[in-house]
Design a protein around this motif. Structure first.
Motif, PDB file in Angstrom:
ATOM      1  N   ARG A 221     -26.518   7.940  13.535  1.00  0.00           N
ATOM      2  CA  ARG A 221     -26.447   9.386  12.845  1.00  0.00           C
ATOM      3  C   ARG A 221     -25.107  10.037  13.155  1.00  0.00           C
ATOM      4  O   ARG A 221     -24.692  11.059  12.192  1.00  0.00           O
ATOM      5  CB  ARG A 221     -27.597  10.521  13.286  1.00  0.00           C
ATOM      6  CG  ARG A 221     -28.851   9.706  13.105  1.00  0.00           C
ATOM      7  CD  ARG A 221     -29.990  10.268  13.762  1.00  0.00           C
ATOM      8  NE  ARG A 221     -29.707  10.165  15.411  1.00  0.00           N
ATOM      9  CZ  ARG A 221     -30.335  10.711  16.178  1.00  0.00           C
ATOM     10  NH1 ARG A 221     -31.298  11.562  16.125  1.00  0.00           N
ATOM     11  NH2 ARG A 221     -29.992  10.346  17.537  1.00  0.00           N
ATOM     12  N   ILE A 222     -24.271   9.668  13.920  1.00  0.00           N
ATOM     13  CA  ILE A 222     -22.854  10.187  14.308  1.00  0.00           C
ATOM     14  C   ILE A 222     -21.783   9.230  14.096  1.00  0.00           C
ATOM     15  O   ILE A 222     -22.085   8.036  14.247  1.00  0.00           O
ATOM     16  CB  ILE A 222     -22.912  11.106  15.370  1.00  0.00           C
ATOM     17  CG1 ILE A 222     -23.178   9.916  16.574  1.00  0.00           C
ATOM     18  CG2 ILE A 222     -23.970  12.319  15.378  1.00  0.00           C
ATOM     19  CD1 ILE A 222     -22.783  10.781  17.929  1.00  0.00           C
ATOM     20  N   PRO A 223     -20.590   9.872  13.792  1.00  0.00           N
ATOM     21  CA  PRO A 223     -19.554   8.870  13.746  1.00  0.00           C
ATOM     22  C   PRO A 223     -19.194   8.488  14.986  1.00  0.00           C
ATOM     23  O   PRO A 223     -19.300   9.053  16.102  1.00  0.00           O
ATOM     24  CB  PRO A 223     -18.467   9.644  13.353  1.00  0.00           C
ATOM     25  CG  PRO A 223     -18.795  11.057  12.355  1.00  0.00           C
ATOM     26  CD  PRO A 223     -20.119  11.002  13.143  1.00  0.00           C
ATOM     27  N   GLN A 224     -18.561   6.991  15.187  1.00  0.00           N
ATOM     28  CA  GLN A 224     -18.124   6.432  16.503  1.00  0.00           C
ATOM     29  C   GLN A 224     -16.850   5.649  16.270  1.00  0.00           C
ATOM     30  O   GLN A 224     -16.632   5.116  15.348  1.00  0.00           O
ATOM     31  CB  GLN A 224     -19.442   5.460  16.895  1.00  0.00           C
ATOM     32  CG  GLN A 224     -20.531   6.048  17.419  1.00  0.00           C
ATOM     33  CD  GLN A 224     -21.549   5.030  17.893  1.00  0.00           C
ATOM     34  OE1 GLN A 224     -21.344   4.665  19.069  1.00  0.00           O
ATOM     35  NE2 GLN A 224     -22.752   4.523  17.104  1.00  0.00           N
ATOM     36  N   PRO A 245     -21.515   7.348   9.487  1.00  0.00           N
ATOM     37  CA  PRO A 245     -22.766   7.045   8.806  1.00  0.00           C
ATOM     38  C   PRO A 245     -22.703   7.698   7.332  1.00  0.00           C
ATOM     39  O   PRO A 245     -22.082   9.007   7.138  1.00  0.00           O
ATOM     40  CB  PRO A 245     -23.546   8.232   9.509  1.00  0.00           C
ATOM     41  CG  PRO A 245     -22.842   9.053  10.345  1.00  0.00           C
ATOM     42  CD  PRO A 245     -21.301   8.039  10.313  1.00  0.00           C
ATOM     43  N   THR A 246     -23.362   7.132   6.262  1.00  0.00           N
ATOM     44  CA  THR A 246     -23.358   7.580   5.114  1.00  0.00           C
ATOM     45  C   THR A 246     -24.643   7.485   4.403  1.00  0.00           C
ATOM     46  O   THR A 246     -25.653   7.071   5.051  1.00  0.00           O
ATOM     47  CB  THR A 246     -22.157   6.670   4.060  1.00  0.00           C
ATOM     48  OG1 THR A 246     -22.964   5.295   3.790  1.00  0.00           O
ATOM     49  CG2 THR A 246     -21.022   6.478   4.630  1.00  0.00           C
ATOM     50  N   VAL A 247     -24.888   8.077   3.200  1.00  0.00           N
ATOM     51  CA  VAL A 247     -26.424   7.933   2.703  1.00  0.00           C
ATOM     52  C   VAL A 247     -26.857   6.776   2.652  1.00  0.00           C
ATOM     53  O   VAL A 247     -28.002   6.373   2.656  1.00  0.00           O
ATOM     54  CB  VAL A 247     -26.250   8.743   1.072  1.00  0.00           C
ATOM     55  CG1 VAL A 247     -27.512   8.658   0.483  1.00  0.00           C
ATOM     56  CG2 VAL A 247     -25.785   9.905   1.256  1.00  0.00           C
ATOM     57  N   GLN A 248     -26.037   5.643   2.236  1.00  0.00           N
ATOM     58  CA  GLN A 248     -26.410   4.442   2.073  1.00  0.00           C
ATOM     59  C   GLN A 248     -26.594   3.618   3.251  1.00  0.00           C
ATOM     60  O   GLN A 248     -27.284   2.458   3.551  1.00  0.00           O
ATOM     61  CB  GLN A 248     -25.656   3.459   1.210  1.00  0.00           C
ATOM     62  CG  GLN A 248     -25.282   4.093  -0.313  1.00  0.00           C
ATOM     63  CD  GLN A 248     -26.887   4.114  -0.968  1.00  0.00           C
ATOM     64  OE1 GLN A 248     -27.643   3.552  -0.643  1.00  0.00           O
ATOM     65  NE2 GLN A 248     -26.516   4.849  -2.146  1.00  0.00           N
ATOM     66  N   GLY A 249     -26.057   4.005   4.447  1.00  0.00           N
ATOM     67  CA  GLY A 249     -26.176   3.271   5.555  1.00  0.00           C
ATOM     68  C   GLY A 249     -24.724   3.500   6.401  1.00  0.00           C
ATOM     69  O   GLY A 249     -23.669   4.193   5.794  1.00  0.00           O
ATOM     70  N   GLU A 250     -24.410   2.834   7.517  1.00  0.00           N
ATOM     71  CA  GLU A 250     -23.130   3.001   8.386  1.00  0.00           C
ATOM     72  C   GLU A 250     -21.932   2.097   7.498  1.00  0.00           C
ATOM     73  O   GLU A 250     -22.228   0.984   7.110  1.00  0.00           O
ATOM     74  CB  GLU A 250     -23.144   2.536   9.567  1.00  0.00           C
ATOM     75  CG  GLU A 250     -24.212   3.632  10.454  1.00  0.00           C
ATOM     76  CD  GLU A 250     -24.411   3.148  11.743  1.00  0.00           C
ATOM     77  OE1 GLU A 250     -23.817   3.665  12.757  1.00  0.00           O
ATOM     78  OE2 GLU A 250     -25.034   1.974  12.036  1.00  0.00           O
TER      79      GLU A 250
END
Length: 541
Positions: A221-224, A245-250
């Motif tokens: 759910r968060i950027p890494q 993370p985007t709407v479609q997935g990471e």
């Protein structure tokens, strides 16, 4: 007996390409075969793709042309009759053997579609189907990729390997509604690397990259951000990873940092190799050899500003001067120069680092980027108190820089007094020299480029047809187009009087300044790049 001797001599490691070629020519003459100058003959991609890469690697050959009843192939060592019989059996047809140098054949195998073939085979089971479904250094070679292992590991390793072979600066893994796309950024442009992959494999691919980068595979759910290293051909290559993370997935972007290769290039880096025109180069050289003042380079992200500053430092560094840089991050290391990486988490900002640098008695300072008022103030004061300061700032052109600094509330008089020159630059792709050809430009493109069709319609322009060297793009490498504002007394007076930007540009033009668009058009007329390419990075006047 003579053949065996020639073969034995041929298999010795050549001291140089010239010696290796002489030995190969002698072997060809001894056997009564044709010698092929491998680097200068065109590869038939379709023919390459029809032959397994493992076969070409094992026998060290490349197919030259498909004849009616046989195939012409170029081999490094055609003296092994048993190997020739095996090759004919595996190709299912007679072969006509020619001789080429081993190193040239191996280089072609790495550059050609055969490297792409590894990726294609690795992704075969991951392509989109009609019915959709729901730390330590590692060595990376074609042999390690083709060995039996997990399909996902094979996919990721082959993608990384192929990206390095194709000179990619970034690898983009983009998630769609029903598929995953893998793209390479080469010379600033994105190209799709392989066929789309089924969405059901997306999470496994991202998880593999997270494991390699020591990131949290359970967090989606968060950027890494992370990094990992691989070994390739005896050198270490760094990869910086960013997961978003985007709407479609990471989504994932992997930056390729081939430091050891780049450091070799940077040892010989100078303003001559950047592509800057002679007049601008002469003015810039004069400014960087001043005893003090500020040299300011401007342009958008990815326009080669840092590379230009490195080239300037490379030209002027000497054992008599102490040069210190502060950068975010230090991507390439220069010998004889103290380089400091910004670490904002630990409190080491540009401003704080710059203050410490001044206590180390430097002669020349490079500040990676001026982002805030405090850094700007210290940099200007440093330039006014006997230091030569190199720095960058984000702005569209040399005149817009003035507005950026005024918004940082710097003292205008001090700023103008400190400045030696302002250089604005962009990067444009160069036409590939291996497939360069004359081209006619249509009237619409001339008009869109701000050129009078009647004047330029009969002029010969150039384009790249697309070949193995440039991966079919028609472009290979990039060069800088630039404009340089030299701070003469009349220009300083206009700036201090806060005259309009148009008036400052007119005065600079009268003093001989060449603007970005003019510099870019000159590269087109010289046959170095194309109108479409310069229209992407410069405004039409």
């Amino acid at each position: 007996m003579e053949v065996a001797t020639a073969s034995q001599e041929f298999e010795k490691d050549a001291l140089s390409p010239e010696v290796e070629e002489a030995e190969a020519r002698r072997l060809a003459e001894t056997l009564g075969l044709e010698f092929v100058d491998v680097p200068n003959f065109r590869i038939e991609n379709d023919l390459f793709r029809g032959i397994p890469i493992e076969l070409m690697l094992r026998h060290t050959f490349i197919p030259q042309v498909q004849l009616e009843d046989s195939m012409a192939v170029v081999m490094a060592d055609p003296t092994d009759v048993r190997r020739l019989d095996e090759l004919e059996l595996q190709l299912g047809q007679p072969i006509e053997v020619k001789v080429g140098t081993r190193s040239a054949i191996e280089e072609i195998l790495e550059k050609s579609e055969s490297a792409q073939r590894v990726v294609d085979e690795a992704t075969e089971g991951f392509r989109v189907q009609l019915v959709q479904g729901e730390g330590d250094d590692e060595a990376l070679t074609i042999d390690s990729i083709t060995q039996d292992q997990s399909p996902i590991i094979k996919l990721i390793d082959s993608t990384l390997f192929n990206a390095i072979q194709r000179r990619a600066s970034d690898i983009h893994i983009e998630t769609g509604e029903d598929k995953v796309l893998i793209k390479y950024r080469i010379d600033g442009a994105l190209y799709q690397a392989i066929d789309a992959i089924d969405k059901q494999h997306h999470q496994t691919i991202i998880s593999r990259i997270k494991v390699m980068s020591e990131l949290d595979i359970s967090e989606k759910r968060i950027p890494q951000d992370g990094r990992f290293k691989l070994r390739l051909k005896g050198r270490t290559i760094d990869f910086r990873v960013s997961i978003l993370p985007t709407v479609q997935g990471e989504d994932c972007v992997i930056r390729v940092l081939d430091k050891e290769s780049m450091n070799k290039e940077f040892k010989n880096l100078s303003l001559d190799v950047l592509g800057i025109d002679e007049d601008t180069k002469a003015k810039l050289r004069k400014s960087i050899r001043e005893p003090y003042g500020m040299v300011l380079v401007t342009g958008p992200t990815g326009s080669g500003k840092t590379t230009t500053l490195y080239a300037c430092l490379n030209e002027i560094r000497s054992p008599e001067d102490k040069i210190i840089t502060i950068e975010d991050p230090v991507e390439y290391q220069l010998s004889g120069i103290a380089q400091i990486p910004v670490n904002e988490k630990k409190g080491l900002t540009f401003a704080r680092g710059l203050r410490s640098i001044l206590r180390h008695d430097p002669d020349k300072i490079m500040v990676g980027e001026i982002r805030d008022e405090e850094t700007a103030q210290i940099a200007i004061q440093s330039a006014l108190t006997g230091h030569l300061v190199f720095t960058t700032v984000h702005a569209n052109n040399v005149v817009d820089v003035l507005g950026r600094f005024l918004n940082m509330h710097v003292d205008l008089y001090n700023f103008v007094s400190a400045l030696n020159c302002i250089l604005a630059q962009r990067l444009v792709r160069k036409i590939c020299e291996h497939c360069k050809r004359p081209a006619k430009v249509d009237v619409k493109l001339l008009e869109h480029s701000g050129l009078e069709p009647h004047t330029y319609h009969d002029l010969t322009f150039y384009e790249g047809a697309g070949c193995i060297e440039c991966n079919g793009a028609g472009y290979h490498g990039r060069l800088a187009v630039s404009e340089l504002l030299h701070l003469s007394d009349p220009i300083r007076e206009l700036i201090l009087s806060r005259r309009p930007a148009a008036e400052i540009r007119r005065a600079a033009k009268e003093e001989g300044m060449s603007f970005l668009r003019e510099s870019a058009l000159e590269k087109v007329f010289q046959g170095v790049t194309t109108l479409r390419e310069i229209n992407k990075v410069t405004f039409v006047d």
